[in-house]
Enzyme design. Structure first.
Site, PDB file in Angstrom:
ATOM      1  N   SER A   1      -3.557   2.660  -3.125  1.00 34.01           N
ATOM      2  CA  SER A   1      -4.138   3.726  -2.304  1.00 34.01           C
ATOM      3  C   SER A   1      -3.724   5.133  -2.685  1.00 34.01           C
ATOM      4  CB  SER A   1      -3.806   3.490  -0.825  1.00 34.01           C
ATOM      5  OG  SER A   1      -4.386   2.299  -0.369  1.00 34.01           O
TER       6      SER A   1
ATOM      7  N   LYS B   1      -0.981  12.832   3.692  1.00 35.61           N
ATOM      8  CA  LYS B   1      -1.953  11.940   4.319  1.00 35.61           C
ATOM      9  C   LYS B   1      -1.630  11.868   5.806  1.00 35.61           C
ATOM     10  CE  LYS B   1      -3.805   7.224   3.859  1.00 35.61           C
ATOM     11  NZ  LYS B   1      -3.627   5.931   3.149  1.00 35.61           N
TER      12      LYS B   1
ATOM     13  N   SER C   1      -7.081   4.496  -0.335  1.00 35.58           N
ATOM     14  CA  SER C   1      -7.450   5.098   0.933  1.00 35.58           C
ATOM     15  C   SER C   1      -6.961   6.532   1.094  1.00 35.58           C
ATOM     16  CB  SER C   1      -6.871   4.250   2.085  1.00 35.58           C
ATOM     17  OG  SER C   1      -5.451   4.257   2.042  1.00 35.58           O
TER      18      SER C   1
END
Length: 576
Positions: free
Chosen positions: A242, A142, A218
């Site tokens: 997330s 990420k 996310s």
């Protein structure tokens, strides 16, 4: 007051900056890996662009390599039958295809990754050994993690070509994240970084397994990369589900550890001053064995020697629950297997899961009971209380840093965040006394949850508290973009700091998972979720469950995860 023309000019500036970033990324893809408009156009019409669709675009060798399980790949590298260059190149090509089909990469490092793979192969040839247990392993992250030679935007337009938005610090990756250093010291190769699910650079990331639905958040971009098998393992971040939510939505496995097992040192965060519920790194991959392989390597690297927030817990070997206990302890049932007890929550009584999730839970409960394990009803302190506490702490700083970073470019809030900020700006920050009260409430809730867990020993036949929990991740199999949200099954895990795993079980089936027209919702949230279900729309979306163990029980969780997946595999039917 900003004039209309000034507003238009500001909008134009951030949009141009974002568009330039997108084009710059595409130019990092070698010409021989560029997809034609015919292929990308066809992909846009497909429901599922993972698995067979992307496999069909690849040559047979690349498809074969990228579809192998991570431990198998590492064994082949160890034996010398697979070079680091061949392994890294195969995943870079697949990641390049995946990005062109799904827009799931914010930072691309294919050229640098292949050069590092060449250096790894040279090291092996010169020294007759591997640099470490992750030698040549292609990894995606990420885009919060700093990597030398790569930018970090965390999806902020204003961070492009800067270091965390500081125009005086344009050096890319000048402060490498500790976990990145550990991965690379073990031999891993960072090939790319993925975005948050929706952002003003790449736009909305859709679910590769059902493009009518979202990839979750996310860490949705990383979840989509894993669904497309764009790397052998992905690392996201988790503050309130997330990692778990994108894993469930994209049909991949994940583990969210407790605070203090994996380093989050020198990682960019949206709220750096919020430390009461820290974010943690989480792993996503194609199997429990993949998660275990990388997690074990990271723990055996002894991260506590470089990050004093890490708990000094070396890797703990666990009994293999599917073949009996290694140390002879524990009650044996059936064919030499250790009997386990599970807390089971198929519904929390507030929002009932959709039919595909109900079926996934039923599949897991049936195979575990068939193997002699027991499931007892789970009725803990209300998860709604945990969500209330989480909300207070998450926004305790009023999200001022978030808006400061947005303001660097003048970019707008994405639609999903508008309702959370009714004034279009920061919220009121808690004063020190209010924050102290919220943290006290969090500790009281943790104590109550732990006491409830301990109390279950009186209801199990094993004489000990339940070994793990089984419950939904989300009420639906993936979700409609902008659809109803309900985090009651997952958000509490960060409040109580449980170690958490996601296991994909099956997929939504329009012929099996009918809409229950006669269902009577118990409340407004339940009604919204019930009405959002459409068997045709959700068809093919992954249906997953989660396992939870107590704080710092990651090795136990991985072991139980292997038991659950093994039990499911033994009972699979062609349609599942």
């Amino acid at each position: 007051m900003i004039s209309k023309q000034e507003s238009i000019d500001a909008q134009s500036k951030w949009q141009k900056t974002a568009a330039h970033k997108v084009q710059e990324n595409l130019e990092k893809i070698p010409h021989q890996w560029r997809l034609s408009k015919d292929i990308t156009g066809q992909a846009a019409k497909e429901r599922n662009i993972s698995d067979d669709f992307i496999d069909g675009l690849l040559d047979s060798e690349t498809a074969q390599i990228t579809n192998k399980d991570l431990p198998v790949l590492m064994t082949e590298v160890s034996r010398g039958s697979l070079t680091a260059v061949k392994l890294v190149t195969a995943f870079c090509q697949r990641a390049a295809y995946g990005h062109q089909l799904n827009s799931n990469l914010l930072e691309i490092n294919f050229e640098g990754a292949v050069k590092r793979a060449e250096a790894l192969d040279k090291y092996r040839n010169d020294n007759g050994k591997l640099i470490g247990p992750l030698h040549g392993l292609p990894v995606t992250l990420k885009d919060q993690y700093h990597v030398k030679g790569m930018g970090t935007t965390m999806a902020y337009v204003g961070w492009i070509d800067t270091f965390e938005g500081d125009p005086a610090s344009p050096l890319k990756g000048c402060e490498e994240s500790q976990i990145v250093h550990e991965l690379e010291s073990l031999g891993a190769v960072i090939i790319a970084k993925a975005p948050e699910t929706n952002n003003n650079i790449l736009g909305y990331n859709l679910n590769p397994r059902n493009q009518k639905l979202t990839s979750g958040g996310s860490s949705g971009g990383e979840g989509a990369v894993q669904a497309m098998k764009g790397s052998a393992i992905g690392i996201g971040s988790d503050f309130g589900g997330s990692v778990s939510i994108p894993a469930a939505f994209n049909g991949v496995y994940s583990i969210k550890p407790s605070v203090g097992r994996l380093s989050f040192l020198r990682v960019a965060t949206p709220s750096p001053d919020q430390t009461a519920i820290p974010s943690v790194p989480g792993l996503m991959g194609s199997s429990v064995s993949s998660l275990e392989y990388v997690f074990r390597a990271l723990i055996q690297a002894e991260p506590w020697k470089r990050d004093n927030t890490i708990v000094q817990i070396p890797w703990r070997e666990q009994e293999d629950h599917s073949h009996g206990s290694k140390n002879g302890k524990g009650k044996k049932e059936g064919r030499g297997k250790t009997k386990l007890s599970f807390g089971y929550m198929p519904s929390d009584g507030i929002v009932r899961p959709h039919p595909p999730i109900q079926r996934a839970l039923d599949m897991v409960s049936r195979v575990l009971r068939a193997q002699g394990h027991e499931l007892i009803p789970w009725d803990p302190p209300p998860h709604a209380r945990a969500l209330e506490i989480h909300g207070k702490i998450a926004c305790s700083d009023g999200c001022h840093t978030f808006f400061e970073n947005m303001g660097l470019s003048g970019e707008p809030l994405i639609p999903e965040l508008v309702s959370g900020f009714p004034d279009g700006g920061p919220l009121r920050a808690l004063d020190p006394a209010e924050l102290a009260d919220a943290v006290r409430e969090m500790h009281e809730y943790r104590e109550a949850y732990a006491a409830y867990w301990d109390s279950t020993r009186s209801r199990t036949s094993t004489g000990r508290p339940v070994d793990a929990l089984i419950l939904p991740v989300w009420p639906s199999a993936a979700a409609r973009p902008g659809g109803p949200e309900y985090g009651g099954y997952i958000g509490f895990a960060n409040v109580v700091d449980h170690s958490t795993m996601v296991i994909p079980v099956t997929t939504a089936d329009r012929k099996v998972d009918a809409f229950e027209a006669d269902y009577e919702p118990v409340g407004e949230e339940d009604e919204k979720m019930w009405r959002s279900y459409d068997p045709e729309l959700f068809h093919g979306a992954p249906a997953a469950i989660q396992l939870q163990c107590r704080t710092l029980e990651e090795e136990k969780l991985l072991s139980i995860g292997k038991l659950v997946t093994g039990a499911l595999d033994s009972q699979r039917t062609p349609e599942h």
